[in-house]
Design an enzyme around this catalytic site. Structure first.
Site, mmCIF file in Angstrom:
data_model
loop_
_atom_site.group_PDB
_atom_site.id
_atom_site.type_symbol
_atom_site.label_atom_id
_atom_site.label_comp_id
_atom_site.label_asym_id
_atom_site.label_seq_id
_atom_site.Cartn_x
_atom_site.Cartn_y
_atom_site.Cartn_z
ATOM 1 N N LYS A 27 0.819 -1.212 0.000
ATOM 2 C CA LYS A 27 0.000 0.000 0.000
ATOM 3 C C LYS A 27 0.856 1.266 0.000
ATOM 4 C CE LYS A 27 -4.040 -2.240 1.943
ATOM 5 N NZ LYS A 27 -4.713 -2.650 3.167
ATOM 6 N N LYS A 54 -6.632 -11.711 -10.644
ATOM 7 C CA LYS A 54 -7.915 -12.110 -10.061
ATOM 8 C C LYS A 54 -8.997 -11.080 -10.388
ATOM 9 C CE LYS A 54 -6.561 -12.274 -5.734
ATOM 10 N NZ LYS A 54 -6.573 -12.525 -4.279
ATOM 11 N N LYS A 93 -12.443 -5.945 -6.718
ATOM 12 C CA LYS A 93 -13.554 -5.139 -6.238
ATOM 13 C C LYS A 93 -13.599 -3.771 -6.915
ATOM 14 C CE LYS A 93 -14.134 -6.732 -1.445
ATOM 15 N NZ LYS A 93 -14.000 -6.247 -0.066
#
Ligand code: TRP
Length: 332
Positions: free
Chosen positions: A113, A195, A198
């Protein structure tokens, strides 16, 4: 004998997708029959990366509605919002004194992050695993269903629990990552790159909120190639992914028909995708409609959230009473 405690959290950032459904929610639905379950929306966690809360309300309500639409029964589990349980914040404070900045700085998700967003390296981001440990330990959960990327956090929660017990006396059992099968269903994005996500790569991710036409469009755009040229070839991973999806939503004979066509080099991916698209629409549309109905029923949502919070607080306040006593925060 009392049941083992299961707990998991879902960040309300972005939209839940098919990977979440088959990787997590479907397992939660199974767990609710066997364990004492706590499932919650991690709204405090979302502030570490999403300080703008404009969309928070709709995301939180959607996550709750979608989880119920997928089969979570609010009568059987405690389904709640993290910020409704202030005890978590108190436990987070105690655990922060047991967490070392060095180990927090070495956490993989923290380093990722920081790399992604060097302009907002706040202390909440650094102590993200501590808050997560508080989520888990506040109910003395031992089984934590999470994906691979969260396993390091569970290990840290275990370490914090051990440190606490060692310093102040036995209060917490050791939590462990938990899933039913060692082989989790992994759903790749439809373009074969990573993948489903979201918030990123939206054209290659099937969201639970997608309408029928978007589902069809995304599946028809899925990556394929000109087909195998040798009988019984190995499938490239993006083709394997289409078969994985088909196995999840189509009947066995349909899957076998396309398996045979692949092995015999006569497969037409256009036909396969059309079939998959229709079966996927049949699978996903009832979930979407149920979720939408729940999301519009604010009275029902309010009731669910209040009862979830009540169950969670009952469990959390018992733990915190023991924690305060163990630490020595009891003067008279
Ligand atoms: N960090 C988790 C994720 O990003 C969400 C989460 C927050 C969680 N608290 C938790 C998961 C406690 C399991 C247990 O997916």
């Amino acid at each position: 004998m009392s049941k083992e405690v299961v707990l998991s959290g879902i960040r309300p950032t972005g939209f839940l997708h098919l990977g979440n459904y088959f990787g997590a929610m479907r397992n939660f639905v199974r767990m609710q029959e066997e364990f004492e379950c706590y499932f919650f929306v991690a709204d405090w966690h979302s502030l570490t990366t999403h300080p703008d809360t404009k969309e928070l309300r709709s995301s939180v309500l959607r996550v709750i509605a979608e989880n119920i639409a997928c089969g979570l029964d609010p009568e059987k589990v405690a389904l709640y919002v993290q910020s409704d349980v202030r005890e978590i914040a108190e436990l987070y404070l105690y655990l922060n004194m047991l967490a070392y900045t060095g180990e927090l700085e070495r956490t993989t998700t923290f380093k990722d992050k920081v790399r992604l967003n060097p302009g907002n390296v706040n202390a909440g981001l650094l102590t993200y695993p501590v808050l997560m440990a508080a989520d888990i330990l506040v109910h003395r959960a031992v089984k934590v269903p999470v994906g691979k990327d969260q396993e390091q956090h569970i290990e840290m929660a275990r370490n914090f629990a051990e440190r606490f017990n060692h310093r102040y006396g036995d209060v917490f059992p050791a939590p462990h990552a938990f899933n039913y099968s060692t082989k989790l269903v992994k759903i790749m994005s439809l373009d074969g790159v990573g993948k489903m996500s979201k918030s990123e790569n939206q054209m290659a991710t099937l969201y639970l909120a997608d309408d029928d036409d978007s589902i069809r469009k995304k599946i028809m755009k899925a990556k394929t190639d000109s087909g195998p040229t040798e009988h019984n070839s190995e499938k490239p991973d993006y083709i394997e992914n289409l078969f994985t999806l088909m196995k999840l939503v189509s009947t066995d004979d349909v899957v076998q028909q396309f398996e045979a066509a692949f092995n015999g080099c006569s497969i037409r991916y256009g036909d396969m995708k059309k079939q998959l698209a229709e079966d996927m629409v049949k699978f996903m549309s009832p979930i979407r409609e149920k979720a939408a109905a729940i999301q519009n029923d604010k009275e029902y949502l309010a009731k669910i959230m209040a009862s979830g919070a009540e169950k969670a607080r009952a469990s959390a306040s018992k733990t915190l009473a023991e924690v305060r006593k163990a630490v020595g925060m009891q003067y008279l």
